[in-house]
Design a protein around this motif. Structure first.
Motif, PDB file in Angstrom:
ATOM      1  N   LEU A  54       0.888  -1.236  -0.082  1.00 35.52           N
ATOM      2  CA  LEU A  54       0.074  -0.058   0.117  1.00 35.52           C
ATOM      3  C   LEU A  54       0.715   1.296   0.112  1.00 35.52           C
ATOM      4  CD1 LEU A  54      -2.785  -1.355   2.448  1.00 35.52           C
ATOM      5  CD2 LEU A  54      -3.034  -0.733  -0.001  1.00 35.52           C
ATOM      6  N   ASP A  57       1.805   1.681  -3.332  1.00 30.92           N
ATOM      7  CA  ASP A  57       0.563   2.032  -4.287  1.00 30.92           C
ATOM      8  C   ASP A  57       0.088   3.538  -4.214  1.00 30.92           C
ATOM      9  OD1 ASP A  57       0.478  -0.390  -5.303  1.00 30.92           O
ATOM     10  OD2 ASP A  57      -1.256  -0.894  -3.962  1.00 30.92           O
ATOM     11  N   GLU A  58       0.437   4.213  -2.713  1.00 26.26           N
ATOM     12  CA  GLU A  58       0.284   5.368  -2.567  1.00 26.26           C
ATOM     13  C   GLU A  58       1.447   6.395  -2.787  1.00 26.26           C
ATOM     14  OE1 GLU A  58      -2.362   6.796  -1.401  1.00 26.26           O
ATOM     15  OE2 GLU A  58      -3.303   4.852  -1.744  1.00 26.26           O
ATOM     16  N   LEU A 111      -4.536   2.547   5.522  1.00 21.77           N
ATOM     17  CA  LEU A 111      -4.221   2.600   4.335  1.00 21.77           C
ATOM     18  C   LEU A 111      -4.937   1.892   3.445  1.00 21.77           C
ATOM     19  CD1 LEU A 111      -0.084   2.714   4.387  1.00 21.77           C
ATOM     20  CD2 LEU A 111      -1.686   4.512   4.275  1.00 21.77           C
ATOM     21  N   ARG A 151      -8.467   3.797   2.682  1.00 19.23           N
ATOM     22  CA  ARG A 151      -8.174   5.197   1.832  1.00 19.23           C
ATOM     23  C   ARG A 151      -7.894   4.804   0.483  1.00 19.23           C
ATOM     24  NH1 ARG A 151      -3.574   8.718   0.652  1.00 19.23           N
ATOM     25  NH2 ARG A 151      -4.318  11.112   0.705  1.00 19.23           N
ATOM     26  N   ALA A 152      -6.862   3.776   0.141  1.00 19.27           N
ATOM     27  CA  ALA A 152      -6.687   3.209  -1.223  1.00 19.27           C
ATOM     28  C   ALA A 152      -7.839   2.745  -1.942  1.00 19.27           C
ATOM     29  CB  ALA A 152      -5.697   2.295  -1.116  1.00 19.27           C
ATOM     30  N   ARG A 195     -10.056   5.469  -3.032  1.00 21.42           N
ATOM     31  CA  ARG A 195      -9.591   6.300  -4.271  1.00 21.42           C
ATOM     32  C   ARG A 195      -9.585   5.778  -5.306  1.00 21.42           C
ATOM     33  NH1 ARG A 195      -4.810  10.738  -2.233  1.00 21.42           N
ATOM     34  NH2 ARG A 195      -6.046  12.007  -1.152  1.00 21.42           N
ATOM     35  N   HIS A 237      -7.246   3.387  -5.785  1.00 16.49           N
ATOM     36  CA  HIS A 237      -5.562   3.076  -6.274  1.00 16.49           C
ATOM     37  C   HIS A 237      -5.557   1.317  -5.876  1.00 16.49           C
ATOM     38  CE1 HIS A 237      -4.503   7.317  -4.758  1.00 16.49           C
ATOM     39  NE2 HIS A 237      -5.092   7.179  -6.024  1.00 16.49           N
ATOM     40  N   THR A 238      -6.384   0.694  -5.345  1.00 20.79           N
ATOM     41  CA  THR A 238      -6.034  -0.633  -5.173  1.00 20.79           C
ATOM     42  C   THR A 238      -7.543  -1.294  -5.081  1.00 20.79           C
ATOM     43  OG1 THR A 238      -5.033  -2.417  -4.075  1.00 20.79           O
ATOM     44  CG2 THR A 238      -6.277  -0.599  -2.628  1.00 20.79           C
TER      45      THR A 238
END
Length: 414
Positions: free
Chosen positions: A71, A74-75, A253, A256-257, A260, A262-263
């Motif tokens: 993560l 990814d961030e 994390l 949040r990901a 968004r 992101h994952t």
């Protein structure tokens, strides 16, 4: 028969882990091997279950840390590390090496050695190519520090987690005892690598472009990592398993990901490394069978115990040799019950041996094997002779100095 089958099963698992035919996960060999030792009666099912339950909290923690590291990637944490390295590299290859040491030591300490090998090493390769400098000193720094810089925190290495559990000391106490050995080990690595790769560290004829990449700081990720580290300390004081803190950081994390985009949930499950966790548990069963069928009795005669400097050096040396013979994870599983008889000093000396020793051979640790595969995948194969020569220069010196540092800390603190 039980002894022979156990040893053959362990050797087969390790050979498969080294070769990994067709890229198959290590569990493909380890799980059947564990079943075999049970079927032939080399290990009682109750003892096998006991070993799995003993390792379960450690593997759960490892899964959380692997997800946390992915993560962070990814961030943008490792992208930011690449930007930092690129800016530092404008001062020349030596300046870049210093910054690689700082970043690799920090990543190994906080996010474990796997993050350094899998996530940071490709970033370092790309940064060296972008700056037009030789990559060898910098990728070797990642490989060596993935082992030697993992001494500091219980969360830095799977071997640390096992030793930490065996000592019974607090998170902060463990870190305090290992701080001096960690500094000495990293210091030896830097001095030797800088000398060994002196030719590669000369300033290149062509200076890098004057355009520096923009500075990027993933503030949220850094805050979560800071809170997670603080949580480890608090959990240790309260007697709470640190795995819960790691899960909390990963969950924060992950939430949040996911929000968004992101994952994805499947990506998070994949990041947990379930096949590798199965390998760890199955390997523990196979090693337990080997130990119970004669190895423990044999090693009891060669592993010195006690807080004296010669005893600690001897224990670390035996651990380093065994790590290079059968890999450091089986080595720590075999040696911990014997080292525990000597108390915390012997356990920590053995830990130093299994963490620093693997820099001598490819098979010394799973991280070293993975590091080698990462380099081959990126078209930067390693040379056995070079790897071995560098290991001969770093391992004995770092081992002796780190154990001596541990002995001095123990002597001063009582």
């Amino acid at each position: 028969m039980a002894e022979v089958v156990s040893v053959v099963a362990l050797l087969a698992v390790l050979a498969f882990a080294v070769a990994r035919p067709r890229g198959l996960p290590e569990a493909v060999a380890a799980v059947p091997a564990a079943v075999v030792v049970l079927l032939v009666g080399a290990l009682d099912p109750a003892d096998a279950l006991d070993e799995v339950l003993r390792l379960a909290p450690v593997t759960g923690f490892l899964a959380a840390v692997l997800v946390l590291a992915r993560l962070c990637d990814d961030e943008g944490l490792f992208h930011a590390a690449g930007v930092l390295l690129a800016r530092a590299g404008r001062g020349g290859p030596t300046h870049l090496l210093r910054m690689v040491f700082v970043v690799a030591a920090a990543v190994t300490t906080v996010l474990s050695l796997d993050a350094t090998v899998v996530l940071l090493t490709p970033v370092v390769l790309a940064t060296a190519a972008r700056l037009g400098v030789p990559s060898r000193p910098h990728v070797y720094a990642c490989g060596h520090l993935s082992n030697s810089a993992s001494l500091l925190l219980p969360v830095s290495n799977l071997t640390n987690l096992l030793a930490f559990t065996a000592t019974g000391v607090s998170f902060l106490h463990f870190t305090g005892l290992m701080a001096v050995p960690w500094v000495l080990a990293v210091g030896v690595e830097y001095l030797v690598l800088r000398r060994f790769f002196a030719g590669d560290l000369l300033r290149p004829d062509e200076e890098p472009s004057s355009t520096a990449p923009p500075r990027e700081v993933p503030v949220f990720v850094l805050v979560v990592l800071g809170l997670t580290l603080a949580g480890f300390l608090v959990a240790s004081l309260l007697g709470v398993d640190p795995a819960w803190v790691a899960f909390g950081g990963a969950a924060l994390l992950a939430t949040r990901a996911l929000r968004r985009g992101h994952t994805t949930a499947p990506a998070l499950v994949g990041a947990a490394g379930l096949p590798f966790l199965a390998f760890v548990l199955a390997l523990g069963v196979v090693v337990r069978a080997v130990v119970d069928n004669g190895l423990a009795e044999a090693l009891a005669h060669v592993v010195p115990t006690g807080p004296s400097l010669p005893a600690l050096l001897g224990a670390a040396a035996v651990a380093a040799v065994l790590a290079n013979a059968v890999n450091n994870l089986p080595a720590i599983l075999v040696l911990l019950p014997l080292a525990a008889a000597g108390g915390t000093p012997t356990v920590l000396a053995v830990l130093i041996g299994v963490n620093l020793g693997p820099n001598l051979t490819y098979v010394g640790s799973l991280a070293t094997l993975l590091w080698r595969r990462v380099l081959h995948h990126h078209g930067t194969p390693t040379r056995l002779g070079e790897f071995t020569r560098l290991g001969l220069l770093t391992v004995p010196a770092s081992l002796v100095l780190s154990v001596t540092g541990l002995w001095a800390v123990l002597a001063l603190t009582g």
